[in-house]
Design a protein around this motif. Structure first.
Motif, PDB file in Angstrom:
ATOM      1  N   UNK A  26       0.796  -1.227   0.000  1.00 27.01           N
ATOM      2  CA  UNK A  26       0.000   0.000   0.000  1.00 27.01           C
ATOM      3  C   UNK A  26       0.818   1.261   0.000  1.00 27.01           C
ATOM      4  N   UNK A  27       2.048   1.204   0.437  1.00 28.11           N
ATOM      5  CA  UNK A  27       2.854   2.417   0.495  1.00 28.11           C
ATOM      6  C   UNK A  27       3.741   2.604  -0.719  1.00 28.11           C
ATOM      7  N   UNK A  28       3.518   1.774  -1.776  1.00 29.82           N
ATOM      8  CA  UNK A  28       4.325   1.947  -2.973  1.00 29.82           C
ATOM      9  C   UNK A  28       3.981   3.262  -3.636  1.00 29.82           C
ATOM     10  N   UNK A  29       4.952   3.833  -4.299  1.00 24.04           N
ATOM     11  CA  UNK A  29       4.762   5.156  -4.891  1.00 24.04           C
ATOM     12  C   UNK A  29       3.800   5.091  -6.047  1.00 24.04           C
ATOM     13  N   UNK A  30       2.925   6.098  -6.206  1.00 27.74           N
ATOM     14  CA  UNK A  30       1.988   6.110  -7.319  1.00 27.74           C
ATOM     15  C   UNK A  30       2.708   6.288  -8.639  1.00 27.74           C
ATOM     16  N   UNK A  31       2.026   5.852  -9.691  1.00 30.14           N
ATOM     17  CA  UNK A  31       2.610   5.955 -11.028  1.00 30.14           C
ATOM     18  C   UNK A  31       2.679   7.409 -11.443  1.00 30.14           C
ATOM     19  N   UNK A 198     -11.636   4.607 -11.806  1.00 35.78           N
ATOM     20  CA  UNK A 198     -10.725   3.944 -10.863  1.00 35.78           C
ATOM     21  C   UNK A 198      -9.307   4.521 -10.926  1.00 35.78           C
ATOM     22  N   UNK A 199      -8.709   4.718 -12.123  1.00 34.62           N
ATOM     23  CA  UNK A 199      -7.343   5.257 -12.145  1.00 34.62           C
ATOM     24  C   UNK A 199      -7.228   6.618 -11.461  1.00 34.62           C
ATOM     25  N   UNK A 200      -8.198   7.497 -11.706  1.00 38.09           N
ATOM     26  CA  UNK A 200      -8.165   8.811 -11.066  1.00 38.09           C
ATOM     27  C   UNK A 200      -8.347   8.672  -9.561  1.00 38.09           C
ATOM     28  N   UNK A 201      -9.330   7.846  -9.172  1.00 39.78           N
ATOM     29  CA  UNK A 201      -9.604   7.669  -7.749  1.00 39.78           C
ATOM     30  C   UNK A 201      -8.404   7.066  -7.024  1.00 39.78           C
ATOM     31  N   UNK A 202      -7.748   6.096  -7.653  1.00 35.86           N
ATOM     32  CA  UNK A 202      -6.570   5.479  -7.039  1.00 35.86           C
ATOM     33  C   UNK A 202      -5.440   6.497  -6.925  1.00 35.86           C
ATOM     34  N   UNK A 203      -5.294   7.335  -7.946  1.00 37.73           N
ATOM     35  CA  UNK A 203      -4.250   8.370  -7.887  1.00 37.73           C
ATOM     36  C   UNK A 203      -4.451   9.267  -6.674  1.00 37.73           C
ATOM     37  N   UNK A 204      -5.671   9.766  -6.486  1.00 33.72           N
ATOM     38  CA  UNK A 204      -5.923  10.642  -5.346  1.00 33.72           C
ATOM     39  C   UNK A 204      -5.798   9.872  -4.031  1.00 33.72           C
ATOM     40  N   UNK A 205      -6.169   8.606  -4.042  1.00 36.41           N
ATOM     41  CA  UNK A 205      -6.027   7.810  -2.825  1.00 36.41           C
ATOM     42  C   UNK A 205      -4.556   7.628  -2.456  1.00 36.41           C
ATOM     43  N   UNK A 208      -3.202  11.529  -1.687  1.00 34.16           N
ATOM     44  CA  UNK A 208      -3.835  12.267  -0.583  1.00 34.16           C
ATOM     45  C   UNK A 208      -5.038  11.472  -0.081  1.00 34.16           C
ATOM     46  N   UNK A 209      -4.809  10.344   0.575  1.00 37.37           N
ATOM     47  CA  UNK A 209      -5.933   9.465   0.940  1.00 37.37           C
ATOM     48  C   UNK A 209      -6.928  10.114   1.887  1.00 37.37           C
ATOM     49  N   UNK A 210      -6.445  10.780   2.921  1.00 32.70           N
ATOM     50  CA  UNK A 210      -7.366  11.364   3.900  1.00 32.70           C
ATOM     51  C   UNK A 210      -8.121  12.548   3.318  1.00 32.70           C
ATOM     52  N   UNK A 211      -7.425  13.364   2.541  1.00 36.16           N
ATOM     53  CA  UNK A 211      -8.113  14.512   1.925  1.00 36.16           C
ATOM     54  C   UNK A 211      -9.156  14.052   0.915  1.00 36.16           C
ATOM     55  N   UNK A 212      -8.870  12.989   0.185  1.00 41.58           N
ATOM     56  CA  UNK A 212      -9.856  12.454  -0.763  1.00 41.58           C
ATOM     57  C   UNK A 212     -11.091  11.979  -0.033  1.00 41.58           C
ATOM     58  N   UNK A 213     -10.869  11.249   1.057  1.00 38.40           N
ATOM     59  CA  UNK A 213     -11.989  10.751   1.846  1.00 38.40           C
ATOM     60  C   UNK A 213     -12.782  11.914   2.447  1.00 38.40           C
ATOM     61  N   UNK A 252     -10.642   0.933  -1.172  1.00 37.51           N
ATOM     62  CA  UNK A 252      -9.211   1.186  -1.345  1.00 37.51           C
ATOM     63  C   UNK A 252      -8.483   1.084   0.003  1.00 37.51           C
ATOM     64  N   UNK A 253      -9.051   1.712   1.028  1.00 37.33           N
ATOM     65  CA  UNK A 253      -8.444   1.645   2.357  1.00 37.33           C
ATOM     66  C   UNK A 253      -8.415   0.203   2.866  1.00 37.33           C
ATOM     67  N   UNK A 254      -9.475  -0.522   2.582  1.00 36.55           N
ATOM     68  CA  UNK A 254      -9.518  -1.920   3.021  1.00 36.55           C
ATOM     69  C   UNK A 254      -8.404  -2.722   2.361  1.00 36.55           C
ATOM     70  N   UNK A 255      -8.196  -2.504   1.072  1.00 37.42           N
ATOM     71  CA  UNK A 255      -7.131  -3.221   0.361  1.00 37.42           C
ATOM     72  C   UNK A 255      -5.766  -2.907   0.954  1.00 37.42           C
ATOM     73  N   UNK A 256      -5.529  -1.659   1.313  1.00 37.03           N
ATOM     74  CA  UNK A 256      -4.244  -1.279   1.896  1.00 37.03           C
ATOM     75  C   UNK A 256      -4.048  -1.895   3.278  1.00 37.03           C
ATOM     76  N   UNK A 257      -5.145  -2.042   4.028  1.00 35.82           N
ATOM     77  CA  UNK A 257      -5.037  -2.553   5.396  1.00 35.82           C
ATOM     78  C   UNK A 257      -4.921  -4.066   5.448  1.00 35.82           C
TER      79      UNK A 257
END
Length: 536
Positions: A26-31, A198-205, A208-213, A252-257
């Motif tokens: 989950x902490x890998x850098x975004x594309x 999904x690609x846009x949503x994943x990018x923002x997640x 900036x995961x908390x700000x997106x949420x 998305x958060x569930x997948x990371x956790x």
């Protein structure tokens, strides 16, 4: 900010999608957003990507279970009664039953379904991105997987209703059947839209995961607040743009956790806080106690319910996975001993069900209302045929809520489920034009359009030459197709698919002209998306 969608998404074949269990760190850098390669990010993605496809059986089982719950609910609520004049009248059962609102807190599983969809979306996108795919690759596969079953349903059901009309079925019954058949399609319209972003949503997640949420949560609160203040319930439909994307973001958060140990105190705190908040908002009248009412239009109640369901899933996921993977983990015993192990046998049975559900589950979901309508129509005809026998029609179509009605519900559900399964297996085998054929059709249409445009352009230049002979000529080879950009074509394909589903959902598929409109839009979407296949 400019966001270039050069990130990839997965194939959606039956054997490959959804590949829910391959988990990227989950902490890998975004594309990179603009398509420029970043060696550091590429290295991270390659190191974290799975070596081979892997399915999360627990997620697969829960997803199919959600569909089964919807089928059971629709089957229980669909009914008909014999009116005073002897005519069969379709009606809705159970909605006024005491305790129905409380029960809706348990069988309203759409938030959980979209959380699972978010989990599938982010894991699939990360895997595809690591393989070097693109947004259009993912979208093309996802559209085909979702649109083909819908096109088959709309085409066959529309023809069936047209034949029924010719045989004398009343227009009112045909209209009711048309709307009921389209009833489950709202989910697919939303799902197509969510898949596209999904690609846009994943990018923002990832950035900036908390700000997106927080942004999505704030939008939901604003819409619900406007509805409460103005009393204009129509404003609530704006939440289709915020509630389901927010629930997908929870996935998305569930997948990371999921790669981390369960932090039970925190998970319990979140679960209880969300549940108490939901109870409080319902008690104060902000939201309806009936979670089905909160579905259309969607409200923040579904978000809170989704948080509760996500926390429950977090607690039970590992145990469910161990049960379903017992056959794989039992490597220390001999084959004969393993075959007699009850845990292994149970895991194998569940495994067969999961494989079946992955292949036919969407068809079951799409066709079950058609089965219910046909069965109710048959029972109504039988009730009218035996109406001269005292009490016979009441046995065929019992009074809703009576003891006999409840006694017949289990056989009714079994018949609906068995027939839906059989129809699903048949529908999945209906031949449909391949991607290659649709792409060839699209290229042919494009060539014809180029020629027509080139001829028109050449003719205009001939006229211009009479006035200004030095004007340059433009041939067909110089014409650049308006829809040549892959992302523009992908957006048009998504729009056409969504419009086709919306026609069947909002207008219906009767009379036949609406079947033709909806089917044509879906075929256009598939043809355009098939042309997104990269040339080798």
């Amino acid at each position: 900010m400019t966001l270039a969608l050069n990130d990839p998404l997965p194939s959606d074949d039956h054997d490959d999608v959804p590949l829910l269990a391959a988990r990227i760190a989950p902490n890998s850098a975004p594309a990179p957003l603009h398509g420029h390669a970043n060696p550091r990010n590429d290295k991270v993605e390659r190191s974290s990507s799975p070596t081979k496809p892997h399915r999360d059986r627990a997620i697969d089982l829960l997803r199919f279970g959600c569909l089964v719950v919807v089928v059971i609910l629709h089957s229980m609520m669909s009914a008909a009664v014999v009116g005073p004049d002897g005519a069969v009248e379709p009606t809705v059962a159970l909605s006024g039953t005491p305790g129905f609102a409380a029960a809706s807190w348990f069988f309203q599983i759409m938030p959980l379904f979209f959380i699972i969809g978010g989990y599938a979306g982010i894991t699939g996108w990360r895997r595809a991105r690591a393989r070097g795919g693109t947004w259009t690759d993912y979208l093309r596969a996802r559209l085909r997987r979702l649109a083909v079953p819908v096109a088959v349903l709309i085409g066959l059901a529309g023809i069936g209703l047209s034949v029924a009309g010719e045989l004398g079925v009343s227009a009112d019954l045909l209209g009711e059947a048309s709307l009921r058949i389209g009833q489950p399609l709202w989910f697919l319209a939303v799902y197509v839209g969510l898949s596209a972003v999904v690609p846009i949503a994943v990018h923002f997640h990832e950035t900036a995961p908390r700000r997106s949420l927080a942004a999505l949560s704030g939008a939901v609160i604003v819409v619900d607040g406007l509805v409460a203040v103005t009393g204009m319930t129509g404003l609530g439909y704006l939440n289709f743009l915020f509630v389901w994307p927010l629930v997908q973001q929870l996935g998305f958060f569930y997948a990371d956790a999921l790669d981390r140990p369960v932090r039970r105190p925190i998970t319990w705190f979140v679960l209880v806080a969300a549940l108490l908040s939901l109870v409080g908002l319902v008690a104060t009248g902000v939201y309806s106690p009936n979670m089905l009412v909160n579905l259309n239009p969607p409200t923040g109640a579904l978000v809170l319910l989704g948080v509760v369901q996500m926390c429950g899933l977090r607690f039970g996921h590992a145990r469910l996975s161990r049960m379903l993977n017992a056959a794989d983990e039992n490597t220390t015993t001999s084959t004969g001993e393993a075959a007699l192990d009850p845990r292994v046998l149970r895991a194998q049975i569940w495994g067969w069900l999961i494989v079946w559900g992955n292949r036919y589950g969407m068809h079951v979901y799409l066709w079950h209302m058609s089965i219910v309508i046909i069965l109710i129509g048959g029972l109504g005809t039988l009730a009218q045929a035996v109406s001269l026998v005292p009490g016979a029609s009441g046995l065929v179509l019992p009074e809703i809520g009576s003891s006999w009605w409840w006694a017949t519900r289990l056989p009714w559900l079994i018949v609906v489920m068995v027939l839906s399964g059989l129809v699903a297996m048949a529908a999945e085998r209906i031949p449909f034009p391949s991607e290659q054929r649709l792409a060839a059709v699209g290229r042919t249409i494009a060539e014809i359009a180029r020629e027509m445009r080139g001829q028109g352009s050449a003719a205009s230049h001939v006229d211009a030459d009479e006035v200004a002979p030095a004007a340059p000529r433009a041939g067909a080879d110089d014409v650049t197709p308006t829809l040549g950009h892959p992302r523009l074509r992908a957006a048009i394909a998504v729009g056409a698919a969504t419009a086709g589903i919306a026609v069947a959902l909002l207008v219906g598929i009767a009379p036949l002209i609406w079947t033709f409109v909806a089917f044509s839009l879906l075929i256009a979407s598939l043809t355009i998306s098939a042309g997104l296949t990269p040339r080798r």
